[in-house]
Design a protein around this motif. Structure first.
Motif, PDB file in Angstrom:
ATOM      1  N   SER A  54       0.179  19.525 -17.052  1.00 30.98           N
ATOM      2  CA  SER A  54       0.822  20.420 -17.451  1.00 30.98           C
ATOM      3  C   SER A  54       1.892  20.477 -16.384  1.00 30.98           C
ATOM      4  O   SER A  54       3.125  21.179 -16.555  1.00 30.98           O
ATOM      5  CB  SER A  54       0.179  21.668 -17.513  1.00 30.98           C
ATOM      6  N   ALA A  55       1.706  20.223 -14.876  1.00 31.09           N
ATOM      7  CA  ALA A  55       2.502  20.147 -14.039  1.00 31.09           C
ATOM      8  C   ALA A  55       3.763  19.591 -14.094  1.00 31.09           C
ATOM      9  O   ALA A  55       4.841  20.167 -13.785  1.00 31.09           O
ATOM     10  CB  ALA A  55       1.670  20.230 -12.677  1.00 31.09           C
ATOM     11  N   LEU A  56       3.343  18.165 -14.372  1.00 35.31           N
ATOM     12  CA  LEU A  56       4.500  17.363 -14.512  1.00 35.31           C
ATOM     13  C   LEU A  56       5.398  17.777 -15.546  1.00 35.31           C
ATOM     14  O   LEU A  56       6.592  17.904 -15.702  1.00 35.31           O
ATOM     15  CB  LEU A  56       4.008  15.943 -14.680  1.00 35.31           C
ATOM     16  N   ALA A  57       4.906  18.425 -16.632  1.00 34.44           N
ATOM     17  CA  ALA A  57       5.430  18.786 -17.972  1.00 34.44           C
ATOM     18  C   ALA A  57       6.712  19.850 -17.552  1.00 34.44           C
ATOM     19  O   ALA A  57       7.541  19.934 -18.119  1.00 34.44           O
ATOM     20  CB  ALA A  57       4.601  18.963 -19.045  1.00 34.44           C
ATOM     21  N   LEU A  58       5.954  20.953 -16.577  1.00 39.51           N
ATOM     22  CA  LEU A  58       6.926  21.935 -16.344  1.00 39.51           C
ATOM     23  C   LEU A  58       8.017  21.484 -15.596  1.00 39.51           C
ATOM     24  O   LEU A  58       9.209  22.106 -16.024  1.00 39.51           O
ATOM     25  CB  LEU A  58       5.910  22.836 -15.350  1.00 39.51           C
ATOM     26  N   ALA A  59       7.771  20.589 -14.793  1.00 37.10           N
ATOM     27  CA  ALA A  59       9.249  19.955 -14.013  1.00 37.10           C
ATOM     28  C   ALA A  59      10.149  19.593 -14.906  1.00 37.10           C
ATOM     29  O   ALA A  59      11.549  19.613 -15.023  1.00 37.10           O
ATOM     30  CB  ALA A  59       8.830  18.895 -13.125  1.00 37.10           C
ATOM     31  N   VAL A  60       9.648  18.711 -15.744  1.00 39.69           N
ATOM     32  CA  VAL A  60      10.400  17.811 -17.127  1.00 39.69           C
ATOM     33  C   VAL A  60      11.231  18.849 -17.811  1.00 39.69           C
ATOM     34  O   VAL A  60      12.582  18.726 -18.130  1.00 39.69           O
ATOM     35  CB  VAL A  60       9.831  16.913 -17.822  1.00 39.69           C
ATOM     36  N   HIS A  61      10.541  20.040 -18.095  1.00 38.58           N
ATOM     37  CA  HIS A  61      11.105  21.156 -19.214  1.00 38.58           C
ATOM     38  C   HIS A  61      12.115  21.768 -18.323  1.00 38.58           C
ATOM     39  O   HIS A  61      12.986  22.528 -19.010  1.00 38.58           O
ATOM     40  CB  HIS A  61      10.160  22.045 -19.620  1.00 38.58           C
ATOM     41  N   LEU A  62      12.413  21.719 -16.936  1.00 33.53           N
ATOM     42  CA  LEU A  62      13.257  22.640 -16.352  1.00 33.53           C
ATOM     43  C   LEU A  62      14.392  21.801 -16.034  1.00 33.53           C
ATOM     44  O   LEU A  62      15.303  21.982 -15.451  1.00 33.53           O
ATOM     45  CB  LEU A  62      12.705  23.005 -14.913  1.00 33.53           C
ATOM     46  N   GLU A  63      14.447  20.493 -16.416  1.00 37.12           N
ATOM     47  CA  GLU A  63      15.618  19.289 -15.896  1.00 37.12           C
ATOM     48  C   GLU A  63      16.877  19.804 -16.384  1.00 37.12           C
ATOM     49  O   GLU A  63      16.764  20.384 -17.365  1.00 37.12           O
ATOM     50  CB  GLU A  63      15.385  18.146 -16.638  1.00 37.12           C
ATOM     51  N   GLY A  64      17.923  19.762 -15.643  1.00 36.79           N
ATOM     52  CA  GLY A  64      19.301  19.924 -16.059  1.00 36.79           C
ATOM     53  C   GLY A  64      19.431  21.434 -16.384  1.00 36.79           C
ATOM     54  O   GLY A  64      20.710  21.867 -16.569  1.00 36.79           O
ATOM     55  N   ILE A  65      18.401  22.268 -15.788  1.00 31.36           N
ATOM     56  CA  ILE A  65      19.006  23.808 -15.867  1.00 31.36           C
ATOM     57  C   ILE A  65      19.987  24.148 -15.102  1.00 31.36           C
ATOM     58  O   ILE A  65      20.163  23.595 -13.642  1.00 31.36           O
ATOM     59  CB  ILE A  65      17.623  24.651 -15.586  1.00 31.36           C
ATOM     60  N   ALA A  66      20.966  25.097 -15.454  1.00 35.44           N
ATOM     61  CA  ALA A  66      22.164  25.453 -14.554  1.00 35.44           C
ATOM     62  C   ALA A  66      22.184  26.850 -14.118  1.00 35.44           C
ATOM     63  O   ALA A  66      23.036  27.397 -13.349  1.00 35.44           O
ATOM     64  CB  ALA A  66      23.364  25.116 -15.576  1.00 35.44           C
ATOM     65  N   ASP A  67      21.311  27.529 -14.795  1.00 40.13           N
ATOM     66  CA  ASP A  67      21.269  29.102 -14.446  1.00 40.13           C
ATOM     67  C   ASP A  67      19.799  29.717 -14.594  1.00 40.13           C
ATOM     68  O   ASP A  67      19.046  29.364 -15.740  1.00 40.13           O
ATOM     69  CB  ASP A  67      22.016  29.942 -15.529  1.00 40.13           C
ATOM     70  N   ARG A  68      19.398  30.291 -13.508  1.00 37.73           N
ATOM     71  CA  ARG A  68      17.994  30.575 -13.409  1.00 37.73           C
ATOM     72  C   ARG A  68      17.569  31.707 -14.421  1.00 37.73           C
ATOM     73  O   ARG A  68      16.326  31.837 -14.550  1.00 37.73           O
ATOM     74  CB  ARG A  68      17.488  30.848 -11.976  1.00 37.73           C
ATOM     75  N   ARG A  69      18.541  32.103 -15.106  1.00 33.11           N
ATOM     76  CA  ARG A  69      18.385  33.074 -16.153  1.00 33.11           C
ATOM     77  C   ARG A  69      17.606  32.416 -17.426  1.00 33.11           C
ATOM     78  O   ARG A  69      16.954  33.001 -18.253  1.00 33.11           O
ATOM     79  CB  ARG A  69      19.374  33.947 -16.442  1.00 33.11           C
ATOM     80  N   ASP A  70      17.956  31.236 -17.454  1.00 36.67           N
ATOM     81  CA  ASP A  70      17.210  30.301 -18.462  1.00 36.67           C
ATOM     82  C   ASP A  70      15.795  29.800 -18.188  1.00 36.67           C
ATOM     83  O   ASP A  70      15.289  29.414 -19.060  1.00 36.67           O
ATOM     84  CB  ASP A  70      18.184  29.055 -18.697  1.00 36.67           C
ATOM     85  N   ILE A  71      15.206  30.105 -17.262  1.00 37.86           N
ATOM     86  CA  ILE A  71      14.211  29.623 -16.622  1.00 37.86           C
ATOM     87  C   ILE A  71      12.924  30.087 -17.847  1.00 37.86           C
ATOM     88  O   ILE A  71      11.868  29.316 -18.043  1.00 37.86           O
ATOM     89  CB  ILE A  71      13.642  29.961 -15.212  1.00 37.86           C
ATOM     90  N   PRO A  72      12.731  31.531 -17.696  1.00 44.06           N
ATOM     91  CA  PRO A  72      11.905  32.093 -18.810  1.00 44.06           C
ATOM     92  C   PRO A  72      11.795  31.315 -20.167  1.00 44.06           C
ATOM     93  O   PRO A  72      10.706  31.067 -20.642  1.00 44.06           O
ATOM     94  CB  PRO A  72      12.141  33.577 -18.997  1.00 44.06           C
ATOM     95  N   ASP A  73      12.872  30.954 -20.511  1.00 46.10           N
ATOM     96  CA  ASP A  73      13.288  30.327 -21.883  1.00 46.10           C
ATOM     97  C   ASP A  73      12.628  28.821 -21.846  1.00 46.10           C
ATOM     98  O   ASP A  73      11.761  28.345 -22.656  1.00 46.10           O
ATOM     99  CB  ASP A  73      14.266  30.289 -22.740  1.00 46.10           C
ATOM    100  N   ARG A  74      12.923  28.303 -20.782  1.00 42.87           N
ATOM    101  CA  ARG A  74      12.144  26.739 -20.776  1.00 42.87           C
ATOM    102  C   ARG A  74      10.800  26.984 -20.471  1.00 42.87           C
ATOM    103  O   ARG A  74       9.956  25.999 -20.990  1.00 42.87           O
ATOM    104  CB  ARG A  74      13.066  26.244 -19.468  1.00 42.87           C
ATOM    105  N   LEU A  75      10.330  27.957 -19.858  1.00 39.87           N
ATOM    106  CA  LEU A  75       8.888  28.007 -19.410  1.00 39.87           C
ATOM    107  C   LEU A  75       7.853  28.187 -20.718  1.00 39.87           C
ATOM    108  O   LEU A  75       6.820  27.720 -21.013  1.00 39.87           O
ATOM    109  CB  LEU A  75       8.416  29.205 -18.712  1.00 39.87           C
ATOM    110  N   ALA A  76       8.822  28.977 -21.692  1.00 36.59           N
ATOM    111  CA  ALA A  76       8.328  29.461 -23.029  1.00 36.59           C
ATOM    112  C   ALA A  76       8.206  28.209 -23.934  1.00 36.59           C
ATOM    113  O   ALA A  76       7.085  27.712 -24.402  1.00 36.59           O
ATOM    114  CB  ALA A  76       8.882  30.438 -23.688  1.00 36.59           C
TER     115      ALA A  76
END
Length: 381
Positions: free
Chosen positions: A296-318
């Motif tokens: 789950s830890a590695l997958a978390l980092a992968v799902h955050l790849e390419g993010i440009a705005d931290r406001r998008d982090i909650p959606d990526r985490l979901a």
């Protein structure tokens, strides 16, 4: 990614180090806060299944050596030492066993190589949903992302109100590492792991290399002789006379401790996430607790790849939770189910183990995580 994003992590265990390394390798600035005065492993030996080996390879973590033991089966034996299930693994599924300190050291080296900062003696006592961790002394740190990898008693999980259920099991184990080699398992056991059942006790024999064997002695909390510390060797030898030569070698033991089962409402709140035992603690019956934490830890980092705005982090985490949670909870569910077998009478358990493990569907369910392709390892083939 430009490197402008910052992550702070509570806990320097398997999940925390994996998340830190994977994020740093993707351009994040990462700091781990560990409450102990040094990064150290609690426990004795650990199983690294095929999925975990793929994760270590993806991270570039040097853990497995030529001396590490690779078993080809998990053999189940009854109270009379008869084989209940040979437990042969499919050729595509590897299982390597190492000491917990060696796995932790390899993950730490990978983290430091990736540029992760590790601060010890820093106890996290809470967290907020805006990427903030709170420390003793009314001190707080804030980042784009905060992660609680702080174990079964996670203060991050509790302060975010994510906990639904935390139960300690009636079953627990004493653990130790003794001197020994695979030859100590006898001519019919040198290429395998052996789990023995007797009454409500279990005796798990896990070679680690050509010098050490990890033993786990499992019993119920009502078994006062079984859980006694220092170990009541005579009592355990009476239950498992075939392995008296190994029991006699035990010296320093980790005291009997129960297992934790944790269920949560969500794996995240805002820009703060929880991983590993903080999110899905489970009994060790499938040997996937550490594997699921790393996965789950590695997958978390992968799902955050390419993010440009931290406001998008909650959606990526979901999205990350939606993809990864079903497998983690599958392992938790089957690990709990497996533990119930210890409560059966010997004769009944012999039938359940023999018939159950002979069923292809049951075996596939038990090996589902080991056969999975962890997110972030697809390129390994």
């Amino acid at each position: 990614m430009s490197g402008k994003f910052k992550a702070i992590i509570a806990g320097g265990g398997f999940g925390g180090l994996t998340a830190a390394t994977a994020l740093a390798q993707r351009g994040w600035s990462v700091t781990i806060y560990e409450r102990q005065p040094e990064i150290r492993a609690a426990g004795a030996g650990i199983y690294i299944w095929e999925n975990g080996l793929r994760i270590l390879e993806a991270l570039g973590a040097d853990v497995v050596t030529k001396d590490s033991f690779r078993g080809l089966a998990m053999e189940q034996r009854g109270h009379d030492d008869s084989v209940l299930d040979p437990g042969d693994f499919p050729p595509s599924v590897r299982l390597i066993t190492v000491t917990r300190k060696d796995l932790l050291a390899g993950l730490r080296r990978a983290a430091e190589k990736a540029g992760v900062e590790i601060r010890t003696g820093a106890e996290v006592i809470g967290a907020g949903s805006e990427g903030d961790l709170h420390f003793l002394g009314a001190h707080a740190e804030k980042a784009d992302l905060a992660i609680g990898a702080d174990g079964v008693w996670s203060m991050v999980r509790r302060s975010l109100g994510l906990e639904l259920f935390h139960q300690q099991t009636d079953e627990g184990a004493l653990r130790t590492i003794i001197p020994g080699t695979p030859k100590d398992l006898g001519p019919d056991g040198q290429d395998k792991y052996i789990e023995c059942w007797s009454g409500e006790r279990r005796f798990l024999i896990t070679p680690l290399n050509h010098r050490e064997i990890y033993l786990a002695l499992t019993c119920q909390k009502t078994d006062l002789a079984g859980k006694k510390s220092p170990l009541d060797k005579e009592s355990w030898k009476a239950s498992f006379p075939r392995w008296a030569h190994l029991i006699d070698r035990t010296d320093q033991m980790l005291a009997w401790a129960p297992y934790s089962i944790v269920k949560v409402r969500s794996w995240s709140s805002g820009r703060t996430a929880i991983i590993g035992d903080a999110a899905h603690a489970q009994p060790p019956n499938l040997g996937q607790g550490g594997g699921m934490a790393m996965q789950s830890a590695l997958a978390l980092a992968v799902h955050l790849e390419g993010i440009a705005d931290r406001r998008d982090i909650p959606d990526r985490l979901a999205r990350w939770e939606e993809k990864e949670r079903p497998l983690a909870e599958h392992c938790q569910r089957w690990s709990c189910l497996y533990g119930e077998v210890s409560m059966l009478p010997d004769a009944t358990r012999a039938k359940v183990v023999s018939n159950g493990m002979a069923d292809a569907w049951v075996r596939n369910e038990i090996l589902r995580a080991a056969r999975s392709i962890p997110t972030g390892t697809e390129a390994l083939g």
